[in-house]
Design a protein around this motif. Sequence first.
Motif, mmCIF file in Angstrom:
data_model
loop_
_atom_site.group_PDB
_atom_site.id
_atom_site.type_symbol
_atom_site.label_atom_id
_atom_site.label_comp_id
_atom_site.label_asym_id
_atom_site.label_seq_id
_atom_site.Cartn_x
_atom_site.Cartn_y
_atom_site.Cartn_z
ATOM 1 N N THR A 109 -39.252 63.190 30.109
ATOM 2 C CA THR A 109 -39.032 62.118 30.131
ATOM 3 C C THR A 109 -40.138 61.037 29.152
ATOM 4 O OG1 THR A 109 -39.737 61.278 32.042
ATOM 5 C CG2 THR A 109 -37.833 61.370 31.828
ATOM 6 N N GLY A 110 -41.667 62.165 29.221
ATOM 7 C CA GLY A 110 -42.185 61.172 28.461
ATOM 8 C C GLY A 110 -43.486 60.629 30.382
ATOM 9 N N PHE A 111 -43.463 60.542 31.067
ATOM 10 C CA PHE A 111 -43.471 60.165 31.780
ATOM 11 C C PHE A 111 -45.589 60.399 32.527
ATOM 12 C CE2 PHE A 111 -45.003 58.339 36.209
ATOM 13 C CZ PHE A 111 -44.952 56.851 35.812
ATOM 14 N N ILE A 112 -45.444 61.382 32.602
ATOM 15 C CA ILE A 112 -46.910 62.532 32.284
ATOM 16 C C ILE A 112 -47.958 61.898 31.742
ATOM 17 C CG2 ILE A 112 -47.660 64.169 32.773
ATOM 18 C CD1 ILE A 112 -46.212 63.897 35.414
ATOM 19 N N PHE A 113 -47.043 62.296 30.572
ATOM 20 C CA PHE A 113 -48.331 61.398 29.322
ATOM 21 C C PHE A 113 -48.702 59.715 29.321
ATOM 22 C CE2 PHE A 113 -45.405 64.848 28.101
ATOM 23 C CZ PHE A 113 -46.330 66.095 28.310
ATOM 24 N N LEU A 114 -47.639 59.122 29.639
ATOM 25 C CA LEU A 114 -48.071 57.450 29.642
ATOM 26 C C LEU A 114 -48.654 56.783 30.833
ATOM 27 C CD1 LEU A 114 -43.914 56.561 28.504
ATOM 28 C CD2 LEU A 114 -45.830 55.617 27.123
ATOM 29 N N GLN A 115 -48.627 57.332 31.753
ATOM 30 C CA GLN A 115 -49.507 56.873 32.575
ATOM 31 C C GLN A 115 -50.962 57.168 32.232
ATOM 32 O OE1 GLN A 115 -50.015 59.630 36.545
ATOM 33 N NE2 GLN A 115 -47.392 60.416 36.113
ATOM 34 N N ILE A 116 -51.043 58.365 31.519
ATOM 35 C CA ILE A 116 -52.740 57.965 30.886
ATOM 36 C C ILE A 116 -53.366 57.091 30.548
ATOM 37 C CG2 ILE A 116 -52.740 60.138 31.107
ATOM 38 C CD1 ILE A 116 -52.867 60.128 27.771
ATOM 39 N N ASN A 117 -52.769 55.758 29.902
ATOM 40 C CA ASN A 117 -52.466 54.673 29.183
ATOM 41 C C ASN A 117 -52.447 53.877 29.571
ATOM 42 O OD1 ASN A 117 -53.366 56.172 26.919
ATOM 43 N ND2 ASN A 117 -51.322 56.665 25.615
ATOM 44 N N ILE A 118 -50.944 53.594 30.364
ATOM 45 C CA ILE A 118 -50.542 52.327 31.050
ATOM 46 C C ILE A 118 -50.201 52.884 32.906
ATOM 47 C CG2 ILE A 118 -49.000 51.701 29.602
ATOM 48 C CD1 ILE A 118 -46.905 53.313 31.282
ATOM 49 N N ILE A 119 -51.901 52.467 33.175
ATOM 50 C CA ILE A 119 -52.188 53.252 34.802
ATOM 51 C C ILE A 119 -51.179 52.110 35.827
ATOM 52 C CG2 ILE A 119 -54.352 53.273 36.226
ATOM 53 C CD1 ILE A 119 -55.949 54.610 34.574
ATOM 54 N N ARG A 120 -51.801 51.006 35.399
ATOM 55 C CA ARG A 120 -51.441 49.719 36.337
ATOM 56 C C ARG A 120 -49.878 50.200 36.132
ATOM 57 N NH1 ARG A 120 -53.228 46.054 32.977
ATOM 58 N NH2 ARG A 120 -51.806 44.130 33.988
ATOM 59 N N GLN A 121 -48.875 49.691 35.297
ATOM 60 C CA GLN A 121 -47.794 49.953 35.010
ATOM 61 C C GLN A 121 -47.085 51.384 35.853
ATOM 62 O OE1 GLN A 121 -46.000 48.802 31.918
ATOM 63 N NE2 GLN A 121 -44.160 48.799 32.589
ATOM 64 N N SER A 122 -48.004 52.254 35.490
ATOM 65 C CA SER A 122 -47.419 53.534 36.254
ATOM 66 C C SER A 122 -48.043 53.346 37.822
ATOM 67 C CB SER A 122 -48.011 54.572 35.863
ATOM 68 O OG SER A 122 -47.752 54.621 34.422
ATOM 69 N N ILE A 123 -48.399 53.092 38.882
ATOM 70 C CA ILE A 123 -48.513 52.049 40.247
ATOM 71 C C ILE A 123 -47.238 51.412 40.448
ATOM 72 C CG2 ILE A 123 -50.020 52.013 41.837
ATOM 73 C CD1 ILE A 123 -52.694 51.797 39.988
ATOM 74 N N ALA A 124 -47.162 50.925 39.676
ATOM 75 C CA ALA A 124 -45.831 50.007 40.047
ATOM 76 C C ALA A 124 -45.086 50.893 39.615
ATOM 77 C CB ALA A 124 -46.301 48.631 39.060
ATOM 78 N N ILE A 125 -44.217 51.340 38.853
ATOM 79 C CA ILE A 125 -43.404 52.036 38.975
ATOM 80 C C ILE A 125 -42.880 52.966 40.126
ATOM 81 C CG2 ILE A 125 -42.184 53.602 37.471
ATOM 82 C CD1 ILE A 125 -43.723 52.604 34.877
ATOM 83 N N ALA A 126 -44.376 54.093 40.341
ATOM 84 C CA ALA A 126 -44.470 54.760 41.892
ATOM 85 C C ALA A 126 -43.740 53.942 43.128
ATOM 86 C CB ALA A 126 -45.545 55.613 41.359
ATOM 87 N N PHE A 127 -44.050 52.641 43.325
ATOM 88 C CA PHE A 127 -43.782 52.002 44.178
ATOM 89 C C PHE A 127 -42.495 52.208 44.068
ATOM 90 C CE2 PHE A 127 -48.943 51.116 44.733
ATOM 91 C CZ PHE A 127 -48.343 51.628 46.659
#
Length: 340
Positions: A109-127
Motif C-alpha cells: 500500500t506504500g504506507f511503510i515508505f510514506l511514514q518516512i515523510n509524513i511522520i506525524r500523520q503516520s502516528i495519527a493513522i496508527a492510533f
Amino acid sequence: MNNLNNNPTLNYNPFYFTLLFISTVLGFRYDVGTDFMSYIHFFERYKFGINPPDLEFGYELINKLTIYLGLDSWFVFFISAFLINFLILKTIKNNSNNFLLSVIILFGTGFIFLQINIIRQSIAIAFTFYGAKYIVSRDFKKYILFCVLGMMFHFTAFIMIPFYWIANIKWNKTILLLGLFLSLILFLQPNILNVIVKKFLEMFTIPEYEYYIKIIFEKSGGVNSGYRVIFEGLFAFIFILLTPKEMYKYIKGKIYFNFFALSYMSNMLFGRFYVVSRVTLYFSIFQTLFFPYFIYNIPANKKNKALLATLTMIYFSFWTVWAINGNSHDILPYKFVFNR
C-alpha cells in the motif's frame, strides 16, 4: 466460524522480529526521505528555541523529551517509527487471519515508505487503526480516546470519528457500487473533480491549514499515471458485485468490508491532490485486515484459498518492488545514522 488457531501455518506471526526490523530501518536512517531535513529543522528549532514550530502537542512532546534526555534527532525518528509500527503490527497480530500476508499488503500500500515523510500523520493513522477494534466491540469511549490521541500528532485524525457509525452500517451493495462508479467517473474528469474538492476543502479546512488549499492545486498528489487507481477501482467494483453477503454478515467482516470500499473510493476522489491524498491512508490501511479476512472466510477449499493468498502476495509485492525501484519518497540511497 473456524478458529484461526487451528491452522498453525496461518497463525505464524513473527511480530517482534518484524517490529524490530522496520523500526530499525526507518528509525535509524540518515538523510533518507523527501522531508528528512524538514524534521531535522523542526528538532533544531525546538532544541535552540529559535522560532519553535507550532506543531501538535504529541509530536512536540517527543522532540522535547529527546532534548531533555540529551539525545539527538535520531531518537525522534526511532521513537516515532517504533510507536507507529508497534500500533500497526500489534493490530495486525491481534486481528489478521494471516500476519505475513498483512505485512506484505502493508508494504504494497506504500504506507511503510510514506511514514518516512509524513511522520506525524503516520502516528495519527496508527492510533486510529489500533482504536478500530473498539468499533468492532462498540465501545465509543475507548474509540474516541484513540482518535484524540491521533489528533495529538496530526489534526486530520478527527475525520475518523464519524466512522464509528459509518463503518458499522450495513450498506446496500447498490449504494457501494454507485459510489465506486461515481468516484471513477470523477477521477476521469479532473476539471470537475477539482471544483468539487476545492469547495469541500474551503468548507471544512480549519484556519491553521487554509494556506494548504492553494498548494494542493499547484502540486500533484499521490497518483502518477492513474493506471493503478483505475485498475483497483474497477477491481473493487467487480469484487463488491460478486462478494456473497455472508462475507460481511458479522460485525468484523462488515467493518473491514466498508473500509475496503472506502479506501478505493477515497483514492479515486482524492488521489490526485497534494497532501489530501494522504488522508486516504486512514482507510487503505484496512486492506491489511480485509484481504486475509476475506481469503480465510470465503467458502472455498484450501487449495483455492492458498491460490488467492499467493496472488494477493504477488500483487502487493509487485508494488513494493515498484516503489523501491522508483525511489519512492527518496528512500535511496539508504544510509544509517551510524555511518553518516
